[in-house]
Design a protein around this motif. Structure first.
Motif, short mmCIF file in Angstrom:
data_model
loop_
_atom_site.label_atom_id
_atom_site.label_comp_id
_atom_site.label_asym_id
_atom_site.label_seq_id
_atom_site.Cartn_x
_atom_site.Cartn_y
_atom_site.Cartn_z
N SER A 71 -11.78 -10.99 -2.48
CA SER A 71 -10.33 -10.85 -2.31
C SER A 71 -10.04 -9.46 -1.77
CB SER A 71 -9.58 -11.04 -3.63
OG SER A 71 -9.60 -9.87 -4.42
N LEU A 72 -8.77 -9.24 -1.42
CA LEU A 72 -8.33 -7.93 -0.97
C LEU A 72 -7.79 -7.18 -2.18
CD1 LEU A 72 -6.46 -9.06 2.28
CD2 LEU A 72 -8.79 -8.16 2.09
N LEU A 73 -8.67 -6.48 -2.86
CA LEU A 73 -8.28 -5.79 -4.09
C LEU A 73 -7.17 -4.77 -3.80
CD1 LEU A 73 -11.83 -5.28 -5.65
CD2 LEU A 73 -10.02 -6.80 -6.49
N PRO A 74 -6.26 -4.59 -4.80
CA PRO A 74 -6.35 -5.05 -6.19
C PRO A 74 -5.82 -6.47 -6.45
CG PRO A 74 -4.42 -3.69 -5.96
CD PRO A 74 -5.10 -3.68 -4.61
N ARG A 75 -5.46 -7.20 -5.38
CA ARG A 75 -5.00 -8.58 -5.60
C ARG A 75 -6.18 -9.48 -5.94
NH1 ARG A 75 -0.61 -11.50 -5.41
NH2 ARG A 75 -0.54 -13.63 -4.57
N TRP A 76 -5.99 -10.28 -6.96
CA TRP A 76 -6.94 -11.27 -7.44
C TRP A 76 -8.24 -10.66 -7.94
CZ3 TRP A 76 -3.79 -14.59 -8.67
CH2 TRP A 76 -2.83 -15.11 -7.82
N ARG A 77 -8.10 -9.77 -8.92
CA ARG A 77 -9.25 -9.39 -9.72
C ARG A 77 -9.61 -10.58 -10.62
NH1 ARG A 77 -6.56 -3.70 -11.80
NH2 ARG A 77 -6.94 -2.47 -9.90
N GLY A 78 -10.88 -10.72 -10.96
CA GLY A 78 -11.25 -11.76 -11.90
C GLY A 78 -12.14 -12.84 -11.32
N ALA A 121 -11.78 -16.15 -10.25
CA ALA A 121 -11.52 -17.20 -9.25
C ALA A 121 -10.60 -16.71 -8.13
CB ALA A 121 -10.93 -18.43 -9.93
N PRO A 122 -10.98 -15.64 -7.42
CA PRO A 122 -10.08 -15.09 -6.41
C PRO A 122 -9.84 -16.00 -5.22
CG PRO A 122 -12.23 -14.03 -6.29
CD PRO A 122 -12.23 -14.87 -7.54
N ILE A 123 -10.83 -16.76 -4.82
CA ILE A 123 -10.67 -17.64 -3.65
C ILE A 123 -9.68 -18.75 -3.98
CG2 ILE A 123 -11.85 -19.19 -2.05
CD1 ILE A 123 -14.39 -17.54 -2.50
N GLN A 124 -9.87 -19.40 -5.12
CA GLN A 124 -9.00 -20.51 -5.51
C GLN A 124 -7.56 -20.05 -5.72
OE1 GLN A 124 -11.97 -19.68 -6.81
NE2 GLN A 124 -13.07 -21.45 -7.68
N ARG A 125 -7.39 -18.93 -6.41
CA ARG A 125 -6.03 -18.48 -6.73
C ARG A 125 -5.28 -18.01 -5.48
NH1 ARG A 125 -5.46 -21.39 -11.15
NH2 ARG A 125 -6.90 -20.80 -12.80
N ALA A 126 -5.98 -17.47 -4.50
CA ALA A 126 -5.33 -17.06 -3.26
C ALA A 126 -4.77 -18.27 -2.51
CB ALA A 126 -6.30 -16.29 -2.38
N ILE A 127 -5.54 -19.36 -2.45
CA ILE A 127 -5.06 -20.58 -1.80
C ILE A 127 -3.91 -21.17 -2.59
CG2 ILE A 127 -5.66 -22.95 -1.15
CD1 ILE A 127 -8.50 -21.99 -0.64
N ALA A 185 -7.04 -13.30 -11.32
CA ALA A 185 -7.46 -14.65 -10.94
C ALA A 185 -8.24 -15.27 -12.08
CB ALA A 185 -8.32 -14.60 -9.68
N ARG A 186 -7.51 -15.93 -12.98
CA ARG A 186 -8.19 -16.50 -14.14
C ARG A 186 -9.10 -17.65 -13.73
NH1 ARG A 186 -3.31 -18.96 -13.80
NH2 ARG A 186 -3.21 -21.19 -14.27
N LYS A 187 -10.09 -17.89 -14.56
CA LYS A 187 -11.06 -18.95 -14.32
C LYS A 187 -10.37 -20.30 -14.18
CE LYS A 187 -15.09 -21.12 -16.52
NZ LYS A 187 -15.97 -21.12 -17.71
N ILE A 188 -10.89 -21.15 -13.28
CA ILE A 188 -10.35 -22.50 -13.09
C ILE A 188 -10.81 -23.39 -14.24
CG2 ILE A 188 -10.26 -24.51 -11.57
CD1 ILE A 188 -8.96 -22.05 -10.37
N GLU A 189 -9.85 -24.02 -14.90
CA GLU A 189 -10.15 -24.94 -16.00
C GLU A 189 -9.97 -26.38 -15.54
OE1 GLU A 189 -11.39 -23.88 -18.69
OE2 GLU A 189 -10.88 -21.74 -18.68
N LYS A 190 -10.79 -27.27 -16.08
CA LYS A 190 -10.73 -28.68 -15.69
C LYS A 190 -9.36 -29.29 -16.00
CE LYS A 190 -13.36 -33.01 -16.05
NZ LYS A 190 -14.52 -33.67 -16.67
N ALA A 239 -6.99 -25.73 -3.25
CA ALA A 239 -7.64 -24.71 -4.09
C ALA A 239 -8.67 -25.32 -5.03
CB ALA A 239 -6.58 -23.97 -4.89
N PHE A 240 -8.44 -26.58 -5.45
CA PHE A 240 -9.31 -27.23 -6.42
C PHE A 240 -10.35 -28.14 -5.77
CE2 PHE A 240 -6.05 -27.02 -10.15
CZ PHE A 240 -6.13 -25.64 -10.09
N ASP A 241 -10.65 -27.90 -4.51
CA ASP A 241 -11.70 -28.62 -3.80
C ASP A 241 -12.82 -27.62 -3.50
OD1 ASP A 241 -13.33 -30.03 -2.09
OD2 ASP A 241 -11.75 -30.63 -0.70
N PRO A 242 -13.97 -27.70 -4.20
CA PRO A 242 -14.59 -28.90 -4.74
C PRO A 242 -14.44 -29.12 -6.25
CG PRO A 242 -16.24 -27.20 -4.57
CD PRO A 242 -14.95 -26.60 -4.07
N PHE A 243 -13.78 -28.21 -6.98
CA PHE A 243 -13.62 -28.41 -8.43
C PHE A 243 -12.27 -27.87 -8.84
CE2 PHE A 243 -13.69 -26.67 -12.74
CZ PHE A 243 -14.14 -27.75 -13.47
N PRO A 244 -11.56 -28.61 -9.69
CA PRO A 244 -11.87 -29.93 -10.30
C PRO A 244 -11.19 -31.10 -9.61
CG PRO A 244 -10.09 -28.89 -11.48
CD PRO A 244 -10.43 -27.95 -10.36
#
Length: 315
Positions: free
Chosen positions: A117-124, A126-132, A209-214, A234-239
């Motif tokens: 990610s482009l810090l400080p945005r989306w620390r944590g 799941a930065p890729i998923q949360r950005a989308i 960017a918190r972890k992706i939960e099912k 954002a949830f492709d490929p999970f969940p």
């Protein structure tokens, strides 16, 4: 330079491959222990382990690096291996274990992290998923000097890339993995030449960017169609997206926003009459046309193909 490496999934494998191709000396690779995977739940080596073994790189798989934690013997063995490796620097990419202070201090130039990610945005996590999911126009890679905080270290190199309207986590992940590998090689060359400069992260603009939960897969039709469409990408490929079809669970993978298709006042979750071979539901704002689904135990398929396999359908 003697470059250690710590990483686990495919994102990290790409950078390790670049490190090997650049001719770096890699005296030690850390990766997560083998995990059960697949229907048979057989132990499976991580992509980083597979690559390290293919190139004959020294490998360690500690369950923890905390000397006072649950697996002190693992941590002690890892410390011995790190000290023996006499590292100039260690590169870290999606490793999955917290690096305590003693690890950060062991290499001569510390640890460099490839962050998606482009810090400080989306620390944590799941930065890729949360950005989308958030609808960001761009993201990128930050090569960062690690400290004891959560992605709070000084920035060394940064490069942005746009997020396309059709980007999923899969497509963006692959693009960022390649970008991260290139930026890492560039950063190591600058470090060796004494030209790599650290810049503190801005005090404002940090997001987590918190972890992706099912459980997040469950779609709520009261939300706007545009929000749900981004979440599916954002949830492709999970969940994926969890929906129902005639009382049976179904996974929704791809959809399209129909901004003006739902008449004013139509209740969210109401089917729209779009004609043969099409399915769309009214949302809190606009409507969402289903494009690709996956029945339980089946494969992904287009909606028209899916409907042709059904004895009866609505829409």
């Amino acid at each position: 330079m003697r470059v250690g490496y710590a990483g686990t999934p495919e994102f990290a494998r790409v950078a390790l491959q670049a490190l090997v191709e650049a001719g770096a000396t890699v005296p030690l690779v850390l990766t997560q222990p083998d995990r059960p995977a697949g229907r048979g739940l057989k132990l499976q080596a991580s992509p980083v382990k597979q690559l390290a073994q293919a190139h004959g790189l020294p490998l360690a798989q500690p369950r923890s690096l905390r000397l006072d934690g649950k697996y002190p013997d693992d941590a002690a063995a890892a410390r011995q291996a790190l000290q023996a490796a006499a590292l100039d620097v260690m590169v870290v990419a999606a490793y999955g274990l917290i690096l305590p202070a003693w690890v950060l201090a062991t290499p001569r130039h510390g640890c460099l992290n490839i962050h998606g990610s482009l810090l400080p945005r989306w620390r944590g996590a799941a930065p890729i998923q949360r950005a989308i999911e958030a609808g960001d126009a761009e993201t990128g890679i930050t090569l960062m000097q690690m400290d004891e905080g959560l992605d709070t270290g000084d920035m060394l190199l940064v490069e942005a890339t746009p997020i396309g309207a059709d980007d999923t986590t899969t497509t963006l992940h692959d693009r960022l993995a390649a970008l991260g590998a290139r930026l890492m090689v560039q950063g190591l060359r600058q470090l060796r030449g004494g030209t790599l400069r650290a810049v503190p992260q801005p005090a404002e603009g940090a997001t987590y960017a918190r972890k992706i939960e099912k459980a997040e897969a469950q779609l709520d039709w009261r939300e706007a169609a545009a929000v749900l469409e981004r979440r599916l990408r954002a949830f492709d490929p999970f969940p994926g997206g969890a929906v129902e079809w005639q009382g049976q669970p179904l996974k929704l993978w791809r959809a399209r926003v129909l901004a003006d298709a739902a008449p004013a006042g139509m209740a969210p979750g109401t089917w729209l009459p779009l004609g043969e071979g099409r399915l769309a539901l009214a949302c809190g704002e606009g409507a969402l046309e289903w494009l690709e689904v996956q029945p339980a135990g089946g494969r992904r398929m287009g909606v028209r193909d899916f409907l042709q396999r059904q004895p009866r359908h609505a829409g």
